[in-house]
Design an enzyme around this catalytic site. Structure first.
Site, short mmCIF file in Angstrom:
data_model
loop_
_atom_site.label_atom_id
_atom_site.label_comp_id
_atom_site.label_asym_id
_atom_site.label_seq_id
_atom_site.Cartn_x
_atom_site.Cartn_y
_atom_site.Cartn_z
N PHE A 64 -12.12 6.52 -46.87
CA PHE A 64 -11.10 7.44 -47.36
C PHE A 64 -9.79 7.22 -46.58
CE2 PHE A 64 -8.97 11.63 -47.44
CZ PHE A 64 -8.67 11.64 -48.79
N ASP A 65 -8.66 7.63 -47.16
CA ASP A 65 -7.37 7.28 -46.53
C ASP A 65 -7.20 7.83 -45.11
OD1 ASP A 65 -7.15 9.69 -47.85
OD2 ASP A 65 -5.10 9.42 -48.50
N ASP A 82 -19.84 9.79 -43.91
CA ASP A 82 -18.69 10.64 -44.23
C ASP A 82 -19.17 11.50 -45.39
OD1 ASP A 82 -16.49 11.83 -45.30
OD2 ASP A 82 -15.20 10.06 -45.25
N HIS A 115 1.85 8.31 -49.46
CA HIS A 115 1.80 9.00 -50.76
C HIS A 115 2.18 10.48 -50.69
CE1 HIS A 115 -2.13 9.33 -48.90
NE2 HIS A 115 -2.41 10.36 -49.66
N1 F0G Z 1 -13.51 11.96 -46.20
C1 F0G Z 1 -13.46 12.02 -47.55
C2 F0G Z 1 -14.43 11.22 -48.36
C3 F0G Z 1 -12.49 12.80 -48.16
O1 F0G Z 1 -12.42 12.83 -49.50
C4 F0G Z 1 -11.59 13.54 -47.36
C5 F0G Z 1 -10.55 14.37 -47.97
C6 F0G Z 1 -11.70 13.46 -45.97
C7 F0G Z 1 -12.68 12.66 -45.43
C8 F0G Z 1 -10.77 14.21 -45.06
O2 F0G Z 1 -11.07 15.55 -45.07
O3 F0G Z 1 -9.05 16.68 -46.05
O4 F0G Z 1 -10.76 17.95 -44.76
O5 F0G Z 1 -9.25 16.41 -43.61
N2 F0G Z 1 -10.25 14.29 -49.17
C9 F0G Z 1 -9.31 15.13 -49.91
C10 F0G Z 1 -9.13 14.58 -51.27
C11 F0G Z 1 -8.05 15.46 -49.20
O6 F0G Z 1 -8.23 15.08 -51.98
O7 F0G Z 1 -9.89 13.71 -51.69
P1 F0G Z 1 -9.96 16.70 -44.85
#
Ligand code: F0G
Length: 457
Positions: free
Chosen positions: A124-125, A214, A449
């Protein structure tokens, strides 16, 4: 006659949402520099920007909040949360954090150093950000099939065992851990099979490496294992979840997704040395060990949320809603990452806006068009989000270019799904008239982004 499917809950509280005119949206989006993150929520009719922290809590979760113990140290809320996490995952050591990326920051501060290589499936980003900002490399080992949006396979989020083996053979001494994202958000909310988790475990064991999950959407992943993987049909979600975590050494968690809370996260592990290492960073970054960035009441709401969302009916209601939207898009022939994932539909912009070159960001253009059409806010998971290569500073055009339409948990009805589908159809029907995209006029170095400023061409 067989009864139709319906939600496993009823609605106790509602929140009004507003429509707007196209003229208003034109003005607002221009002021937002064509970046939907810069819009105000009241300028949005149906908000599909994320499923993170946007879910509705249950009556039991709200009731649990009243039991919150706000003691600085040793709060009973922490122990209720910790016991729930240990019961569900089997992990003994728990560190709460304010959200998922904070869990990454705390644990990676202990584990990732300059030159590290961290193999995984489409990090994830923020995960990638926390690796790359430490001058380490996030090595993507997702199966190639994930890149073909029209290919229908049950576990499109999987790690390619051959790529992982190669990564470990080449870089073993630099690999602090392997990270597997369940479900695989970036590849389209696609699940990872139990079989694949077993393969990853075996390869990691061979090279004496540990595995982190994750786990933001671990419960949705378990739903797909139950409904798609042979041998799991008669197991409960809680049994499947236990087995998934038995194949890992620890987890980072954004509780804002499958924990169904508005804010929160945690690290959990079976290893005392990881706990001791991470502890040192939790205190200065997040807070003392029994709250680590969360209120007592939020820890209580999370404990209940984790329990509720590892029950089949709750997950079935959610995933069937995502499927419902997918079926409506099928009626209109709109291409998306198939099969539909757990938390979102990822519309394949490069197959729709075929006249727009990569350099003009087709998925961002589609995001803009959908907002202008009906006030629906999705977000780009594509070339803008991919950031520039840290070394060459070139745009990274190698991945998919998608418009993500996230479905918040327990928030919208299928009538809202119908509005989304028809709005997208209207854009789709005039796709050949959309010949130009957008241009970047300002961007941040990392995670651009969120704040990028664009102009329409
Ligand atoms: N890992 C994954 C797979 C995620 O989708 C996200 C966050 C995070 C880690 C980070 O978590 O936001 O609580 O700090 N995803 C959101 C999204 C922001 O829109 O997909 P976080």
């Amino acid at each position: 006659m067989e009864l139709p499917f319906a939600e496993s809950w009823k609605i106790k509280m509602v929140e009004p949402i507003r429509k707007s005119t196209r003229e208003q949206r034109e003005k607002w989006l221009k002021e937002a520099h064509y970046n939907v993150f810069q819009l105000k929520s009241e300028q949005v009719y149906i908000d599909c920007i994320t499923d993170s922290g946007t879910g509705s809590m249950s009556d039991r979760q709200w009731a649990a909040m009243m039991m919150g113990d706000e003691s600085y140290a040793g709060a009973s809320s922490f122990f209720r949360l910790k016991d729930t996490i240990t019961r569900i995952t089997g992990f003994e050591y728990v560190i709460p954090t304010h959200q998922g990326r904070a869990a990454e920051n705390v644990l990676f501060s202990h584990l990732v150093t300059a030159g590290s290589v961290v193999p995984g499936n489409s990090h994830f980003d923020t995960t990638k950000g926390h690796i790359e900002s430490r001058k380490a490399t996030a090595l993507d080992c997702t199966i190639d099939e994930a890149k073909d949006t029209q290919l229908e396979i049950p576990f499109k989020g999987n790690v390619d065992p051959k790529k992982l083996e190669k990564a470990l053979a080449e870089h073993a001494d630099k690999v602090p851990f392997v990270i597997v994202t369940i479900t695989n958000n970036t590849a389209g909310g696609q699940p990872v099979s139990m079989q694949n988790l077993r393969e990853v475990r075996a390869i990691a064991d061979k090279y004496k490496k540990r595995v982190i999950l994750d786990s933001a959407r671990f419960a949705e992943n378990a739903y797909f294992i139950k409904t798609r993987e042979k041998g799991y049909e008669n197991k409960t979600i809680k049994e499947i979840v236990k087995e998934m975590f038995s194949l890992a050494d620890g987890m980072t968690m954004s509780a804002k997704k499958d924990g169904i809370v508005n804010m929160g996260g945690f690290i959990a592990t079976r290893h005392e040395d990881w706990y001791e290492g991470a502890k040192r960073f939790c205190i200065p970054f997040e807070g003392y060990l029994t709250y680590g960035g969360m209120n007592g009441r939020d820890m209580d709401a999370l404990a209940v949320g984790l329990d509720e969302n590892t029950e089949f009916e709750n997950l079935e209601t959610r995933i069937k809603q995502v499927e419902y939207l997918a079926k409506r898009l099928d009626e209109f022939g709109i291409p998306y990452q198939r099969p539909a994932g757990g938390h979102a539909i990822f519309v394949d912009a490069s197959r729709i806006l075929t006249e727009i070159p990569k350099e003009e960001f087709p998925a961002q253009t589609l995001t803009v068009e959908l907002y202008l059409e009906a006030g629906i806010r999705g977000c780009e998971i594509g070339y803008i989000l991919a950031d520039r290569d840290p070394v060459t500073r070139e745009n990274r055009f190698g991945g998919l270019d998608l418009l993500r339409l996230c479905i918040p948990r327990r928030v919208y009805t299928n009538n809202h799904m119908d509005v989304i589908a028809v709005a997208l159809k209207n854009v789709f029907d005039r796709r050949n008239q959309i010949k130009r995209g957008v241009k970047i006029v300002w961007e941040a170095e990392l995670m651009r982004h969120f704040t990028v400023q664009l102009e329409r061409l």
